[in-house]
Design an enzyme around this catalytic site. Structure first.
Site, PDB file in Angstrom:
ATOM      1  N   LYS A  22      55.279  52.216  76.685  1.00 15.06           N
ATOM      2  CA  LYS A  22      53.906  51.695  76.924  1.00 15.06           C
ATOM      3  C   LYS A  22      53.518  52.387  77.355  1.00 15.06           C
ATOM      4  O   LYS A  22      52.051  53.233  77.234  1.00 15.06           O
ATOM      5  CB  LYS A  22      53.806  50.939  77.482  1.00 15.06           C
ATOM      6  CG  LYS A  22      52.159  50.420  77.957  1.00 15.06           C
ATOM      7  CD  LYS A  22      52.119  49.068  78.425  1.00 15.06           C
ATOM      8  CE  LYS A  22      52.838  48.708  80.043  1.00 15.06           C
ATOM      9  NZ  LYS A  22      51.615  48.888  80.394  1.00 15.06           N
ATOM     10  N   ASN A  23      54.146  52.725  78.983  1.00 14.43           N
ATOM     11  CA  ASN A  23      53.216  53.841  79.554  1.00 14.43           C
ATOM     12  C   ASN A  23      53.253  55.593  79.782  1.00 14.43           C
ATOM     13  O   ASN A  23      52.161  55.738  79.914  1.00 14.43           O
ATOM     14  CB  ASN A  23      53.953  53.742  81.438  1.00 14.43           C
ATOM     15  CG  ASN A  23      54.250  52.230  81.878  1.00 14.43           C
ATOM     16  OD1 ASN A  23      52.689  51.462  81.356  1.00 14.43           O
ATOM     17  ND2 ASN A  23      54.479  51.857  82.524  1.00 14.43           N
ATOM     18  N   ARG A  94      43.770  49.490  83.241  1.00 16.73           N
ATOM     19  CA  ARG A  94      43.761  50.434  84.311  1.00 16.73           C
ATOM     20  C   ARG A  94      44.225  51.637  84.072  1.00 16.73           C
ATOM     21  O   ARG A  94      43.510  52.060  84.607  1.00 16.73           O
ATOM     22  CB  ARG A  94      44.840  49.546  85.003  1.00 16.73           C
ATOM     23  CG  ARG A  94      45.089  51.053  86.788  1.00 16.73           C
ATOM     24  CD  ARG A  94      45.835  50.270  87.694  1.00 16.73           C
ATOM     25  NE  ARG A  94      46.012  51.874  88.456  1.00 16.73           N
ATOM     26  CZ  ARG A  94      45.404  52.416  89.875  1.00 16.73           C
ATOM     27  NH1 ARG A  94      44.357  51.631  89.997  1.00 16.73           N
ATOM     28  NH2 ARG A  94      45.648  53.060  89.824  1.00 16.73           N
ATOM     29  N   CYS A 118      46.860  44.895  86.176  1.00 13.54           N
ATOM     30  CA  CYS A 118      47.129  44.286  86.602  1.00 13.54           C
ATOM     31  C   CYS A 118      46.767  43.788  88.363  1.00 13.54           C
ATOM     32  O   CYS A 118      46.207  45.350  88.687  1.00 13.54           O
ATOM     33  CB  CYS A 118      49.003  44.386  86.744  1.00 13.54           C
ATOM     34  SG  CYS A 118      49.487  43.986  85.709  1.00 13.54           S
ATOM     35  N   ARG A 123      45.618  49.161  93.724  1.00 14.68           N
ATOM     36  CA  ARG A 123      45.532  50.463  92.874  1.00 14.68           C
ATOM     37  C   ARG A 123      43.761  51.206  92.999  1.00 14.68           C
ATOM     38  O   ARG A 123      43.337  51.312  91.843  1.00 14.68           O
ATOM     39  CB  ARG A 123      45.593  49.846  91.713  1.00 14.68           C
ATOM     40  CG  ARG A 123      46.726  48.689  92.199  1.00 14.68           C
ATOM     41  CD  ARG A 123      46.993  48.238  90.122  1.00 14.68           C
ATOM     42  NE  ARG A 123      47.917  48.658  89.844  1.00 14.68           N
ATOM     43  CZ  ARG A 123      48.338  48.592  88.674  1.00 14.68           C
ATOM     44  NH1 ARG A 123      48.357  47.937  88.232  1.00 14.68           N
ATOM     45  NH2 ARG A 123      50.002  49.666  87.988  1.00 14.68           N
ATOM     46  N   PRO A 124      43.900  51.930  94.149  1.00 14.48           N
ATOM     47  CA  PRO A 124      42.594  52.799  94.089  1.00 14.48           C
ATOM     48  C   PRO A 124      42.890  53.843  93.056  1.00 14.48           C
ATOM     49  O   PRO A 124      44.097  54.291  92.601  1.00 14.48           O
ATOM     50  CB  PRO A 124      42.387  53.060  95.148  1.00 14.48           C
ATOM     51  CG  PRO A 124      43.709  53.400  96.339  1.00 14.48           C
ATOM     52  CD  PRO A 124      44.483  52.510  95.695  1.00 14.48           C
ATOM     53  N   LEU A 127      43.444  59.242  94.187  1.00  9.66           N
ATOM     54  CA  LEU A 127      43.696  60.113  93.892  1.00  9.66           C
ATOM     55  C   LEU A 127      43.926  60.906  92.812  1.00  9.66           C
ATOM     56  O   LEU A 127      43.534  62.503  92.537  1.00  9.66           O
ATOM     57  CB  LEU A 127      45.717  60.228  94.130  1.00  9.66           C
ATOM     58  CG  LEU A 127      46.645  59.875  95.866  1.00  9.66           C
ATOM     59  CD1 LEU A 127      47.434  58.897  95.449  1.00  9.66           C
ATOM     60  CD2 LEU A 127      46.214  60.646  96.844  1.00  9.66           C
ATOM     61  N   ASP A 309      58.207  48.357  88.182  1.00 16.05           N
ATOM     62  CA  ASP A 309      58.538  47.587  87.215  1.00 16.05           C
ATOM     63  C   ASP A 309      59.187  47.120  86.835  1.00 16.05           C
ATOM     64  O   ASP A 309      60.128  45.815  85.646  1.00 16.05           O
ATOM     65  CB  ASP A 309      58.039  48.487  86.144  1.00 16.05           C
ATOM     66  CG  ASP A 309      56.075  48.937  86.339  1.00 16.05           C
ATOM     67  OD1 ASP A 309      55.626  48.579  87.043  1.00 16.05           O
ATOM     68  OD2 ASP A 309      55.944  50.212  85.412  1.00 16.05           O
ATOM     69  N   ARG A 401      50.628  42.612  76.804  1.00 18.45           N
ATOM     70  CA  ARG A 401      50.441  44.023  76.986  1.00 18.45           C
ATOM     71  C   ARG A 401      51.248  44.901  76.982  1.00 18.45           C
ATOM     72  O   ARG A 401      51.520  45.883  76.474  1.00 18.45           O
ATOM     73  CB  ARG A 401      50.113  43.779  78.625  1.00 18.45           C
ATOM     74  CG  ARG A 401      48.535  43.714  78.281  1.00 18.45           C
ATOM     75  CD  ARG A 401      47.746  43.048  79.566  1.00 18.45           C
ATOM     76  NE  ARG A 401      48.061  44.534  80.261  1.00 18.45           N
ATOM     77  CZ  ARG A 401      47.152  44.782  81.638  1.00 18.45           C
ATOM     78  NH1 ARG A 401      47.450  44.372  82.664  1.00 18.45           N
ATOM     79  NH2 ARG A 401      47.664  46.687  81.348  1.00 18.45           N
TER      80      ARG A 401
HETATM   81  C1  UD1 Z   1      51.771  53.500  86.672  1.00 23.71           C
HETATM   82  C2  UD1 Z   1      52.094  52.177  85.218  1.00 23.71           C
HETATM   83  C3  UD1 Z   1      52.553  50.939  85.940  1.00 23.71           C
HETATM   84  C4  UD1 Z   1      54.216  51.235  87.481  1.00 23.71           C
HETATM   85  C5  UD1 Z   1      53.741  52.511  88.197  1.00 23.71           C
HETATM   86  C6  UD1 Z   1      54.344  52.658  89.904  1.00 23.71           C
HETATM   87  C7  UD1 Z   1      51.201  53.218  83.440  1.00 23.71           C
HETATM   88  C8  UD1 Z   1      50.220  52.287  82.329  1.00 23.71           C
HETATM   89  N1  UD1 Z   1      51.504  52.194  84.349  1.00 23.71           N
HETATM   90  O1  UD1 Z   1      50.541  53.020  87.139  1.00 23.71           O
HETATM   91  O2  UD1 Z   1      53.466  50.677  85.287  1.00 23.71           O
HETATM   92  O3  UD1 Z   1      53.864  50.279  87.950  1.00 23.71           O
HETATM   93  O4  UD1 Z   1      53.186  53.332  87.873  1.00 23.71           O
HETATM   94  O5  UD1 Z   1      55.877  53.495  88.591  1.00 23.71           O
HETATM   95  O6  UD1 Z   1      52.323  54.447  83.684  1.00 23.71           O
HETATM   96  N2  UD1 Z   1      47.214  54.400  94.724  1.00 23.71           N
HETATM   97  C9  UD1 Z   1      46.627  55.303  95.267  1.00 23.71           C
HETATM   98  N3  UD1 Z   1      45.785  55.685  95.116  1.00 23.71           N
HETATM   99  C10 UD1 Z   1      45.546  56.526  93.748  1.00 23.71           C
HETATM  100  C11 UD1 Z   1      46.126  55.706  92.321  1.00 23.71           C
HETATM  101  C12 UD1 Z   1      47.644  55.173  93.144  1.00 23.71           C
HETATM  102  O7  UD1 Z   1      46.971  54.980  96.399  1.00 23.71           O
HETATM  103  O8  UD1 Z   1      43.868  57.374  92.928  1.00 23.71           O
HETATM  104  C13 UD1 Z   1      48.371  54.531  95.429  1.00 23.71           C
HETATM  105  C14 UD1 Z   1      48.686  52.795  94.245  1.00 23.71           C
HETATM  106  O9  UD1 Z   1      48.093  51.604  94.513  1.00 23.71           O
HETATM  107  C15 UD1 Z   1      49.977  52.803  94.342  1.00 23.71           C
HETATM  108  C16 UD1 Z   1      50.912  53.992  94.016  1.00 23.71           C
HETATM  109  O10 UD1 Z   1      49.455  54.730  94.200  1.00 23.71           O
HETATM  110  O11 UD1 Z   1      50.332  51.820  95.179  1.00 23.71           O
HETATM  111  C17 UD1 Z   1      51.597  54.081  93.200  1.00 23.71           C
HETATM  112  O12 UD1 Z   1      50.763  54.700  92.529  1.00 23.71           O
HETATM  113  P1  UD1 Z   1      50.563  54.588  90.708  1.00 23.71           P
HETATM  114  O13 UD1 Z   1      51.800  56.125  90.918  1.00 23.71           O
HETATM  115  O14 UD1 Z   1      49.458  55.535  90.709  1.00 23.71           O
HETATM  116  O15 UD1 Z   1      50.900  53.974  89.730  1.00 23.71           O
HETATM  117  P2  UD1 Z   1      49.511  54.303  88.402  1.00 23.71           P
HETATM  118  O16 UD1 Z   1      49.555  55.272  87.807  1.00 23.71           O
HETATM  119  O17 UD1 Z   1      48.998  52.708  88.505  1.00 23.71           O
END
Ligand code: UD1
Length: 423
Positions: A22-23, A94, A118, A123-124, A127, A309, A401
């Site tokens: 999925k991801n 997201r 979720c 989850r900002p 970045l 996950d 999902r």
């Molecule tokens: C992806 C996966 C999700 C998985 C996660 C971590 C997809 C669609 N989803 O989510 O299933 O649980 O990786 O392996 O691929 N963060 C910030 N600022 C940002 C982005 C992220 O602070 O702009 C923080 C998040 O809150 C979190 C951490 O960075 O604490 C890691 O998040 P991230 O790796 O970005 O997760 P996703 O890409 O959303």
């Protein structure tokens, strides 16, 4: 709303086919926006998140056809008629933020609603925005939308130094950099197999990328990308989830398409707990070595560490392990919402901040429980398979999902599970 009824029972035997990730698919799909030629994905999973991404791409003017019962996605973004990703679609998922980089790179501007998804922490998207700014884009947050604009002449290569590892931000940066002028260096990049899969697909489309799967990725921008056909990598989270089924219920199950390198850190923990995982011609075979598994401690980390996950599913296993295990969640701050539900089934769990201490009990008891997010929902199903009596998991739309045909896949190896359609 549908629910799933699980009855705890004995050993499972047989095979479970593992779908495409999925991801990975959710980042490969927006890659179509980078080219005016068709992109075809094979081995796509059939999930509601994929349908949401299809709707989002269509809303931007892309054509998305689902072929072979959804296993093949034929996409074309010849004309982008709209550069605004609307709140109504983005709030459902997201990963919608992943259209930002490609739109900006190809069309020079984009408006993307701030995402939902979720409820597992703040989850900002800071970045993602900082990465694109490093390529020259101007970002403005207004009315719940990110308004992004590339400089005249398009994005230009730059150095992106992530302060923490983000899968999504790395993907956005990587996609955007393929069409930026000059060289982009992405430091502290995520190393997940889904990133590697994206880089491979982009390379087939003509991108020049080096270092995927490592902490530093270098991208040499090209003028345009062309069409490609790409097979989506195996879903390591679905794989890890179903690997736990025979561990919880006994028996031996073969996970078709399973690859050791996708789940190495998870397999190490299973080994420590007393589980045997072996490679077969068609995938991975899993069985419990002795009676009860032993408690093990787990810390979630970016790849190649233990995946967040799989934390909820691992907790379900630890609920009936011998001893006490400590599960530390380092990626998302609010990811223990399954713990109170597991406790309704008799689990002994003490959550303090980002740490959960789980003391194994001999047997869980079935109970009505509620799925709170995608991975939590499947952990409750696993727990139900370990429990005495019936467990009814409600709010299973979360499950749809991320897991295709969960009832069919688990029943095929002997689990007692059915979906109840509410009137
Ligand atoms: C992806 C996966 C999700 C998985 C996660 C971590 C997809 C669609 N989803 O989510 O299933 O649980 O990786 O392996 O691929 N963060 C910030 N600022 C940002 C982005 C992220 O602070 O702009 C923080 C998040 O809150 C979190 C951490 O960075 O604490 C890691 O998040 P991230 O790796 O970005 O997760 P996703 O890409 O959303």
């Amino acid at each position: 709303m549908d629910s799933i009824l699980v009855t705890g029972n004995g050993p499972l035997n047989g095979q479970i086919p593992i779908a495409g990730a999925k991801n990975a698919c959710l980042t490969l799909m927006p890659a179509t926006l980078l080219s005016d030629e068709p992109l075809t994905l094979t081995n796509a999973p059939r999930l509601s998140d994929i349908r949401t991404m299809s709707d989002l791409l269509r809303s931007l003017g892309a054509e998305v056809s689902s072929l072979q019962h959804g296993k093949v996605l034929a996409m074309s973004s010849h004309d982008l008629s709209n550069l605004r990703a609307d709140y109504d679609i983005v709030r459902k998922m997201r990963a919608s933020i992943l259209v930002l980089g490609p739109l900006l790179a190809r069309a020079g501007q984009a408006e993307v609603s701030l995402p939902g998804g979720c409820a597992i922490g703040a989850r900002p998207v800071d970045l993602h925005l900082r990465a694109l700014e490093a390529l020259g884009a101007e970002m403005d947050l207004r009315d719940g939308y990110v308004h992004a604009k590339a400089p005249a002449g398009g994005l230009r290569g730059g150095v992106i130094d992530f302060p923490l590892v983000s899968v999504g931000a790395t993907e956005n940066a990587l996609m955007a950099a393929t069409l930026a002028k000059g060289t982009t260096v992405i430091r502290n990049a995520a190393r997940e197999p889904e990133i590697v899969d994206l880089a491979r697909c982009l390379r087939k489309m003509g991108a020049q990328i080096e270092g995927e799967g490592e902490a530093e990725i270098t991208v040499e921008g090209v003028d345009r990308l062309h069409g490609a056909t790409h097979q989506v990598v195996t879903d390591r989270i679905e794989l890890g989830t179903y690997m736990l089924a025979p561990v919880i219920c006994g028996g031996e199950v073969e996970l078709l398409g399973g690859q050791m390198e996708l789940v190495r850190s998870f397999v190490e923990k299973l080994d420590e707990a007393g589980v045997e995982v072996s490679e077969s011609e068609a995938g991975l075979k899993v069985r419990r070595r002795n009676g009860r598994v032993r408690a093990v401690d787990v810390v979630t980390e970016p790849f190649p560490g233990f995946p967040t996950d799989l934390q909820a599913q691992m907790m379900a296993l630890m609920c009936t392990a011998e001893g006490t295990s400590v599960l530390e969640e380092k990626i998302f701050e609010n990811r223990f919402m399954h713990a109170p539900e597991l406790m309704r089934m008799g689990a002994k769990i003490d959550v303090q901040g980002g740490t959960a201490r789980v003391t194994g009990v001999e047997r869980l008891r079935g109970a009505p429980v509620m799925a709170t997010d995608l991975r939590a929902s499947v952990s409750l199903i696993l727990a139900g398979m370990a429990a005495e009596g019936e467990t009814r998991v409600s709010r299973v739309y979360h499950l749809d999902r991320g897991y295709e045909n969960v009832v069919e896949k688990l029943s095929a190896v002997g689990a007692k599970i059915e979906r109840i359609h509410d009137q």
